[in-house]
Write a protein that holds these residues in place. Structure first.
Motif, mmCIF file in Angstrom:
data_model
loop_
_atom_site.group_PDB
_atom_site.id
_atom_site.type_symbol
_atom_site.label_atom_id
_atom_site.label_comp_id
_atom_site.label_asym_id
_atom_site.label_seq_id
_atom_site.Cartn_x
_atom_site.Cartn_y
_atom_site.Cartn_z
ATOM 1 N N SER A 24 -9.228 26.923 6.824
ATOM 2 C CA SER A 24 -8.569 27.653 8.093
ATOM 3 C C SER A 24 -7.579 28.632 7.388
ATOM 4 N N VAL A 25 -7.439 29.763 8.168
ATOM 5 C CA VAL A 25 -6.402 30.730 7.755
ATOM 6 C C VAL A 25 -4.883 30.628 8.036
ATOM 7 N N THR A 26 -4.816 29.356 9.089
ATOM 8 C CA THR A 26 -3.554 28.835 9.549
ATOM 9 C C THR A 26 -3.288 27.430 8.998
ATOM 10 N N SER A 27 -2.008 27.245 8.838
ATOM 11 C CA SER A 27 -1.845 25.612 8.352
ATOM 12 C C SER A 27 -2.088 24.851 9.563
ATOM 13 N N THR A 28 -2.379 23.457 9.024
ATOM 14 C CA THR A 28 -2.929 22.621 10.210
ATOM 15 C C THR A 28 -2.390 21.134 9.812
ATOM 16 N N ASN A 29 -2.056 20.344 10.929
ATOM 17 C CA ASN A 29 -1.100 19.098 10.288
ATOM 18 C C ASN A 29 -2.591 17.976 10.326
ATOM 19 N N TYR A 30 -2.328 17.064 9.415
ATOM 20 C CA TYR A 30 -3.119 15.903 9.419
ATOM 21 C C TYR A 30 -2.406 14.670 9.372
ATOM 22 N N THR A 31 -3.100 13.506 9.475
ATOM 23 C CA THR A 31 -2.305 12.169 9.052
ATOM 24 C C THR A 31 -3.532 11.563 8.032
ATOM 25 N N ILE A 32 -3.146 11.236 6.908
ATOM 26 C CA ILE A 32 -3.953 10.271 5.770
ATOM 27 C C ILE A 32 -3.370 8.900 5.967
ATOM 28 N N LYS A 33 -4.271 8.106 6.083
ATOM 29 C CA LYS A 33 -4.108 6.568 6.395
ATOM 30 C C LYS A 33 -5.019 5.888 5.306
ATOM 31 N N GLY A 81 -1.702 -1.191 5.670
ATOM 32 C CA GLY A 81 -1.891 0.404 5.500
ATOM 33 C C GLY A 81 -0.722 1.268 5.498
ATOM 34 N N LYS A 82 -0.863 2.146 5.049
ATOM 35 C CA LYS A 82 0.230 3.231 4.856
ATOM 36 C C LYS A 82 -0.406 4.563 5.565
ATOM 37 N N GLU A 83 0.426 5.151 6.349
ATOM 38 C CA GLU A 83 0.216 6.637 6.606
ATOM 39 C C GLU A 83 1.093 7.670 6.266
ATOM 40 N N ARG A 84 0.848 8.894 5.673
ATOM 41 C CA ARG A 84 1.536 9.941 5.678
ATOM 42 C C ARG A 84 0.941 11.155 6.171
ATOM 43 N N THR A 140 0.709 -1.255 0.134
ATOM 44 C CA THR A 140 -0.203 0.027 0.075
ATOM 45 C C THR A 140 0.858 1.294 0.035
ATOM 46 N N ASP A 141 0.516 2.204 -1.009
ATOM 47 C CA ASP A 141 1.080 3.356 -0.806
ATOM 48 C C ASP A 141 0.413 4.559 -1.733
ATOM 49 N N PHE A 142 0.332 5.696 -1.468
ATOM 50 C CA PHE A 142 -0.371 6.728 -2.101
ATOM 51 C C PHE A 142 0.349 8.017 -1.969
ATOM 52 N N LYS A 143 -0.076 9.082 -2.902
ATOM 53 C CA LYS A 143 0.528 10.246 -3.050
ATOM 54 C C LYS A 143 -0.485 11.146 -2.912
ATOM 55 N N PRO A 144 -0.505 12.369 -1.888
ATOM 56 C CA PRO A 144 -1.510 13.580 -1.991
ATOM 57 C C PRO A 144 -0.988 14.525 -3.096
ATOM 58 N N SER A 145 -2.075 15.040 -3.663
ATOM 59 C CA SER A 145 -1.789 15.994 -4.660
ATOM 60 C C SER A 145 -0.845 17.303 -3.968
ATOM 61 N N ASP A 146 -0.189 18.000 -5.099
ATOM 62 C CA ASP A 146 0.472 19.357 -4.786
ATOM 63 C C ASP A 146 -0.071 20.388 -3.919
#
Length: 909
Positions: free
Chosen positions: A630-639, A653-656, A566-572
């Protein structure tokens, strides 16, 4: 020797504080080989037809044949999650009478499929889910209903038995006399070869007819397929309204019956009839917590009741629950009252216990024959209803059964055609439909597991049993039996020698009051590679009480699948409040993927995820999500977890981590509506302190950087103006507003209006526009200055101005000149003698009449003068010579509304 197939996984049903906790996986109504028959069917309404509806999770090819070869093999391609309809040739396959024939219909495929069979004609229809050979059993009861009908010819309660192997011995104990004379309660045997069919007919209900494969000589018990139904039947109170339908259902092996059922009313009908069929007459059954009194059982071990509510049915031993749709118009009201609004007819549906569930299925809501409305009933755990999807879309309109049961149901109206059901957890479903004196109904799918006798893989990493496995995992092999075996022979069917264990060791556990014995294979299993496997355990039961002997083969078909890499790539693009794309880059055989779970905020919300099945996995492998603004940057985890293998047993699974950038927020000050001649407008924007660059666009924008809007350029209408702002971090935002430009009225008052002195004229300007207001100036000579067409009685030349104003305040105006034509003053004599006094014939005001004519004649009628316009008065000459003194006669036509004037004028010298 007794041969039994073990399929599925162990499904355990716990009753804890009156709550159900069910666990299920697998879809054992899918398979690669099926048998069915074109059962007897009343054809009073014309020849019947039989159709097969085939679905699959992945593309495959299906072949339909008849045992006697009377029609050529039918080969069709089946596309994933779609239904392929195959018509069975009637003349070759239809079985009308009792007896044996080689007309078994054989359905095979390269990959797993699900099959539904449908026999129908005009206003007579019945359908069933077909069971693959892998889940067939050896012991059955025919399940029918009280045989009554409105048919013109004889109708029958029916059953058919199909052999799946040569030399299959079947013992039949009819519960009612068969038409060929076989006596009720007296067993008789038949021998069937592969594909041979025996059909039994009776004038009365054949429910509880026992049909079992038995050993004969060296031949052990073999699998058989059994179908039950009626050639035509009405169900409900007996009156003059006896519209009837055929019944056609494949019977579940007795070993797969369950102990816990939830029934749901058939949508749009007044009530349903239910039968609870007992496998053991000493079974304790409760309906909605109320025990069934022993005296309530019919002689065939059947408890029957009517209901229009949900019901919870529990038993301490396996039972089968059957739901019957009643004849059209039947009600629960006393006196067999008829309801003319009720639409539908008899149908019989074998319900599945909550122990036996499926996780996804593709089914077909058929329009045959003249079905007007279609429904799907679903029962599943209340806490998993949020994961249920219909045709790829979430469906959450579930209703809790009763407080504390832990289950919910839905009655879902659907359209004709293909439908896909899927959920993270198991569910039971039936599909049905009704038309005028017409119906169909069948189980959408089922797991037919012998809940007390099976083989499974034991995963030492999880200590869980499972019926399928994954490459790279070392499994133990174990078997559960409801008795103590004195010998087990393990055969891996791979060419190796069978492994025999005498007096094998076991551990015990109790499930639903039954003591079960767990045996573990003590050898080392070979490493598994991807593929399908078949193991057989030959067990000895020294106290066996059935007709299959003391030995029994328990087969274990299982699949080993590769884990997904499993692997994936988020968009730019990673800005809040915008579409974020995740592209699945997993290395995996697409055909092995059973589901995908995707979390967009796994760390903070592990309970919130998206579930995808083969029916709705995006073809482009792109998954989309929009994070909250959001007006500020926020960190998330995609799994992402990709599940492979039958039963979704292999998961990887894969987390990024992903940082979603803050997005800018801007606004534009609303521009009020304006008229088209309002002039250029500056659009005011507010970037709210964000650094970046913004541009304007839209009709009428003449300066993109400064935001200048010109209504003269845009024209009239409503125009969407956009302000696109790109912040320095690359995130952008677009806000819009609509600017309304009102149209200007148009007015053409005319250029010139002649008016005879003392008379009146209506001024008739031409205007366009809506909701117009008028104002004329000056007011002198006008009867009303606020109407479009005033009456003008001016006494002097006047220029009038008309101002037209719309309800929105837009203005246009125009002028018109009213020329007052005074009455000409004609003198009777003049003296053209050169003294400068009255030397010409002056006619006052005649020159104001455009196009007037003047003609003068002498006494002899000769025209001596003529003019048009009378710009130069007559000087008494004719052809350059002075006329003599005398009287002359004139004709003057002023035109412009004046009458012709005639008279005489005298020249005096």
């Amino acid at each position: 020797m007794n041969r039994v197939k073990a399929f599925g996984v162990l499904i355990t049903l716990f009753f804890v504080c009156c709550s159900f906790l069910g666990f299920a996986q697998g879809t054992s109504s899918q398979g690669r080989e099926f048998w069915t028959a074109y059962m007897s069917h009343s054809e009073d309404n014309g020849p019947s037809k039989m159709a097969l509806y085939v679905t699959a999770d992945e593309a495959t090819t299906v072949t339909v044949e008849i045992a006697n070869g009377s029609f050529p093999a039918i080969i069709r391609d089946v596309l994933p999650n779609q239904v392929t309809e195959i018509e069975v040739p009637r003349n070759e396959a239809f079985i009308q009478n009792q007896g044996k024939s080689a007309k078994g219909i054989h359905i095979t495929s390269a990959k797993k499929i699900a099959v539904f069979a449908h026999i129908y004609s005009d206003a007579v229809s019945g359908a069933t889910l077909l069971l693959p050979v892998a889940v067939l059993g050896k012991s059955y009861y025919s399940l029918n209903y009280t045989q009554r009908s409105n048919a013109q010819s004889n109708t029958f309660s029916t059953f058919t038995v199909i052999g799946t192997e040569d030399n299959t011995t079947v013992e039949i104990t009819p519960s009612a006399k068969l038409v060929d004379g076989q006596v009720a309660g007296v067993p008789f045997t038949i021998t069937l070869n592969k594909g041979e069919v025996y059909q039994g007919l009776s004038f009365t209900d054949l429910t509880n007819t026992k049909i079992a494969s038995i050993s004969s000589g060296t031949q052990g018990c073999k699998k058989i397929a059994v179908f039950s139904g009626s050639t035509k039947i009405f169900i409900g109170c007996d009156d003059n309204n006896k519209t009837s339908d055929n019944l056609f259902q494949q019977v579940y092996p007795t070993a797969s019956w369950g102990k816990n059922y939830i029934t749901v009313p058939l949508k749009s009908r007044n009530y349903d009839i239910f039968r609870v069929v007992l496998s053991d007459p000493n079974t304790t059954v409760t309906v909605n917590g109320n025990p069934i009194p022993p005296g309530s059982l019919q002689s065939n071990n059947v408890y029957e009741f009517s209901s229009n509510i949900t019901n919870i049915i529990k038993a301490d031993k396996p039972v089968q629950v059957i739901q019957y749709a009643v004849t059209q118009g039947k009600t629960l009201a006393p006196g067999c009252q008829f309801d003319p609004r009720d639409v539908g007819d008899p149908e019989m549906i074998y319900l599945n216990p909550v122990e036996q569930t499926i996780s996804h299925v593709t089914l077909y809501s058929t329009g045959h024959y003249a079905i007007q409305k279609h429904f799907i009933n679903v029962v599943m755990r209340s806490d998993k209803t949020s994961t249920f999807k219909l045709d790829g879309q979430p469906y959450t309109a579930f209703v809790n059964v009763t407080s504390g049961t832990g289950y919910a149901y839905a009655q879902i109206p659907v359209g004709e055609g293909t439908h896909t059901l899927a959920a993270e957890d198991g569910f039971n479903a039936i599909a049905y439909g009704f038309g005028n004196k017409e119906s169909y109904g069948y189980s959408a799918g089922t797991n037919l597991k012998n809940l007390n006798e099976y083989i499974e893989l034991d995963n030492p990493q999880t200590n869980n049993g499972q019926v399928n496995g994954c490459t790279g995992v070392v499994y133990n092999l174990q078997m559960v039996l409801p008795y103590i075996s004195t010998s087990i022979t393990w055969n891996f069917n791979d060419g190796s020698s069978p492994k025999i264990t005498t007096n094998p060791a076991f551990t015990t556990f109790v499930k639903d009051g039954t003591t079960l014995y767990r045996y573990q294979y003590r050898g080392v299993l070979p490493p598994f590679t991807k593929g399908n496997y078949n193991y057989t355990a030959t067990v000895v039961n020294p106290v066996a009480l059935d007709d299959c002997g003391t030995t029994k083969d328990i087969e274990f078909d299982f699949n080993i699948a590769d884990f997904s890499q499993t692997d994936f790539k988020p968009s730019d693009n990673r800005c809040s409040a915008t579409d974020i794309t995740v592209h699945d880059q997993s290395v995996v055989d697409p055909a092995s993927v059973t589901q995908i779970k995707l979390w967009w905020d796994y760390i903070n919300h592990p309970e919130i995820f998206e579930l995808y099945t083969p029916a709705n996995i995006p073809a482009d492998k792109n998954y989309h999500h929009t994070y909250d603004y959001s007006v500020t940057s926020t960190n998330y985890t995609i799994k992402m977890i990709v599940y492979t293998g039958e039963g979704s047993v292999c998961e990887n699974g894969k987390e990024r981590p992903i940082t979603i950038l803050g997005s800018p927020s801007v606004e534009m000050t609303p521009v009020p509506p304006m008229c088209r001649d309002a002039g250029k407008v500056q659009i005011i924007k507010n970037d709210k302190g964000f650094a970046g660059k913004g541009t304007f666009s839209g009709p009428g924008v003449t300066n993109a950087d400064k935001g200048v809007f010109d209504p003269a350029v845009s024209g009239a209408g409503t125009f969407t103006i956009a302000y696109h702002f790109v912040a320095t971090n690359g995130c952008d935002v677009t806000v819009t507003q609509d600017i309304v430009v009102y149209p200007l009225p148009t007015v053409n008052a005319g250029d010139f209006i002649p008016l005879l002195e003392g008379e009146s004229v209506v001024i008739k300007p031409v205007v366009t526009g809506e909701e117009l207001f008028y104002q004329w100036a000056p007011s002198a000579g006008l009867d009303n200055v606020n109407i479009l067409n005033p009456l003008c009685s001016a006494i002097d030349n006047t220029t009038y101005t008309l101002t037209v104003t719309t309800a929105k305040g837009c203005v246009a105006y125009d002028d018109v000149f009213v020329k007052v034509l005074k009455k000409p003053v004609i003198v009777s004599a003049f003296s053209p003698n050169g003294d400068g006094i009255n030397d010409t014939w002056g006619i006052k005001y005649l020159d104001t009449y455009p196009g007037n004519t003047v003609d003068v004649y002498n006494r002899q009628g000769e025209k001596v003068y003529s003019s048009v316009g009378y710009a130069s008065p007559w000087d008494g000459r004719f052809r350059g010579s002075a006329l003599p003194t005398g009287t002359y006669y004139y004709i003057i036509n002023p035109k412009n509304g004046r009458n012709v004037v005639s008279g005489s004028v005298t020249i005096i010298k």
